[in-house]
Design a protein around this motif. Structure first.
Motif: not given
Length: 60
Positions: A20-25, A30-31, A33-41
């Motif tokens: 998820l960290r890699h994907e977030l970078k 637009p995507r 925020d969604e990935i950041d939420l998944e990463l936090l969870q």
């Protein structure tokens, strides 16, 4: 749950957090925020499981 099963699940969560960290970078804005939420969870679940595993190891 056994210590071994906890360790395996923790390892899978570690890999998920890194993915998820890699994907977030690389994600478009637009995507993110969604990935950041998944990463936090995923991070919260990883940390919770790490604490459970640590507590089980102390008992043994």
């Amino acid at each position: 749950m056994s210590v071994r099963a906890l360790a395996q699940e923790l390892y899978a969560l570690e890999r998920e957090v890194e993915r998820l960290r890699h994907e977030l970078k690389q994600a478009p804005p637009p995507r993110r925020d969604e990935i950041d939420l998944e990463l936090l969870q995923a991070t919260a679940e990883r940390d919770r499981l790490r604490a459970v595993l640590r507590a089980k190891k102390e008992i043994l």
